[in-house]
Enzyme design. Structure first.
Site, short mmCIF file in Angstrom:
data_model
loop_
_atom_site.label_atom_id
_atom_site.label_comp_id
_atom_site.label_asym_id
_atom_site.label_seq_id
_atom_site.Cartn_x
_atom_site.Cartn_y
_atom_site.Cartn_z
N ASP A 32 30.86 32.64 38.15
CA ASP A 32 30.45 32.02 36.54
C ASP A 32 29.83 33.08 35.64
OD1 ASP A 32 30.73 30.02 34.80
OD2 ASP A 32 29.23 28.88 35.37
N ASN A 80 40.42 23.84 35.33
CA ASN A 80 40.73 25.07 34.44
C ASN A 80 41.96 24.90 33.63
OD1 ASN A 80 38.90 27.41 36.62
ND2 ASN A 80 38.15 26.26 34.94
N ARG A 200 26.11 31.04 43.26
CA ARG A 200 26.78 30.68 41.84
C ARG A 200 26.19 31.62 40.91
NH1 ARG A 200 29.03 25.13 39.18
NH2 ARG A 200 29.56 26.35 37.09
N LEU A 207 28.07 22.19 41.78
CA LEU A 207 29.02 22.62 42.80
C LEU A 207 30.52 22.75 42.16
CD1 LEU A 207 28.20 20.69 46.33
CD2 LEU A 207 27.86 23.02 45.60
C1 FPP Z 1 34.05 31.28 35.22
O1 FPP Z 1 33.79 32.05 34.07
C2 FPP Z 1 35.27 32.05 35.60
C3 FPP Z 1 36.64 31.58 35.66
C4 FPP Z 1 37.03 30.46 35.58
C5 FPP Z 1 37.54 32.48 36.52
C6 FPP Z 1 37.28 33.46 37.53
C7 FPP Z 1 38.32 34.50 37.43
C8 FPP Z 1 37.95 35.85 37.45
C9 FPP Z 1 36.59 36.53 38.31
C10 FPP Z 1 38.86 36.57 37.23
C11 FPP Z 1 39.41 37.33 38.67
C12 FPP Z 1 40.15 36.86 39.40
C13 FPP Z 1 41.22 37.20 40.15
C14 FPP Z 1 41.58 36.39 41.22
C15 FPP Z 1 41.93 38.34 39.80
P1 FPP Z 1 33.78 31.28 32.61
O2 FPP Z 1 35.02 31.67 31.98
O3 FPP Z 1 33.75 29.70 32.88
O4 FPP Z 1 32.58 31.87 31.83
P2 FPP Z 1 31.67 30.91 31.06
O5 FPP Z 1 31.10 29.69 31.65
O6 FPP Z 1 30.52 31.73 30.60
O7 FPP Z 1 32.50 30.71 29.94
#
Ligand code: FPP
Length: 254
Positions: A32, A80, A200, A207
């Protein structure tokens, strides 16, 4: 000296932060904070995801070097899809690019690739990339990297329950024979040990529908560090903290 002997070069930068002899077998991570990391630097969110993909590579490599057999990461949840289409598209493209560009090295490192979640709903091109790289890495004997994609713990349990209900309806299974083992065997993680440690990043204490069944007895570690900044040292600190915990599984401390 064996590759994961405590004195090998792989441990020199994290010496003293954890005991290389008693590492978890399976680490699961809710990655995250990519968006916040980008925002804090005046960058687009997608830059945060790109940096997050690099972090994933770093942590996967550390698992291989340190002898952690399973790494499961939450890459795209069933929720998502609610994000702007441009971000969803960018994440899928990033995954495809990542798979294509890393496949050779992953193969050399002996990584195996698995997925959990209903990947039938992913774009065709993403599914094709996943299928070809999974097949290519099929003989790996090193770390199993599991990507949770279009994954939700509730969705996974519902799919497993439907499968058991079907077996009951067709007379193959008696209701009284439904057990934890049987249900676990219908989950996407069938055959994989439950995570010992769940990490996390970015400070949240939720979770978020991740591996609801499997983390029943996992140790939970939360850090304020955003995922793109989670490096080998941060990972080592999490492992050190894990090793301080007494795992009782409902029993008394021995
Ligand atoms: C959460 O950060 C992250 C995600 C929803 C996606 C996770 C994806 C990656 C780490 C990219 C790489 C993955 C692959 C498989 C190449 P957020 O966008 O929710 O962050 P925020 O809460 O700060 O907005």
């Amino acid at each position: 000296m064996s590759e994961n002997s405590p004195s090998s070069e792989y441990f020199s930068d994290v010496a003293g932060l954890f005991n290389p002899e008693s590492l978890p077998e399976h680490v699961a991570i809710i990655m995250d904070g990519n968006g916040r990391w980008a925002q804090n630097r005046g960058k687009q969110r997608v830059e945060g995801h790109k940096a997050g993909a690099d972090t994933m590579r770093t942590i996967l490599k550390a698992c291989g070097q340190w002898g952690i057999k399973y790494l499961t990461v939450y890459a795209f949840s069933t929720e998502n899809w609610k994000r702007p289409q441009a971000e969803v598209d960018a994440l899928m493209l990033l995954l495809e690019t990542y798979l294509q560009s890393e496949a050779d090295e992953l193969e050399r490192e002996g990584v195996r690739l698995a997925t959990i979640g209903d990947i039938s709903k992913l774009p065709r091109r993403t599914r094709d990339s996943l299928a070809s790289v999974k097949a290519r890495l099929n003989n790996g004997t090193g770390v199993t990297l599991t990507l949770a994609l279009n994954y939700g713990g509730r969705d996974e349990i519902i799919r497993a329950v439907r499968s058991l209900a079907g077996a009951v309806l067709s007379g193959e299974l008696a209701v009284v024979d439904i057990s934890e083992e049987l249900l676990a065997g219908k989950l996407d993680t069938a055959g994989v040990p439950d995570p010992d440690l769940l990490i996390r990043t970015a400070g949240e204490m939720r979770l978020s529908n991740f591996m609801l069944w499997q983390v029943s007895y996992s140790e939970f570690y939360s850090t304020a560090v955003c995922w793109p900044d989670f490096d080998r040292r941060e990972f080592a600190l999490a492992l050190g903290e894990y090793q301080k915990r007494t795992r009782k599984f409902g029993d008394l401390a021995k």
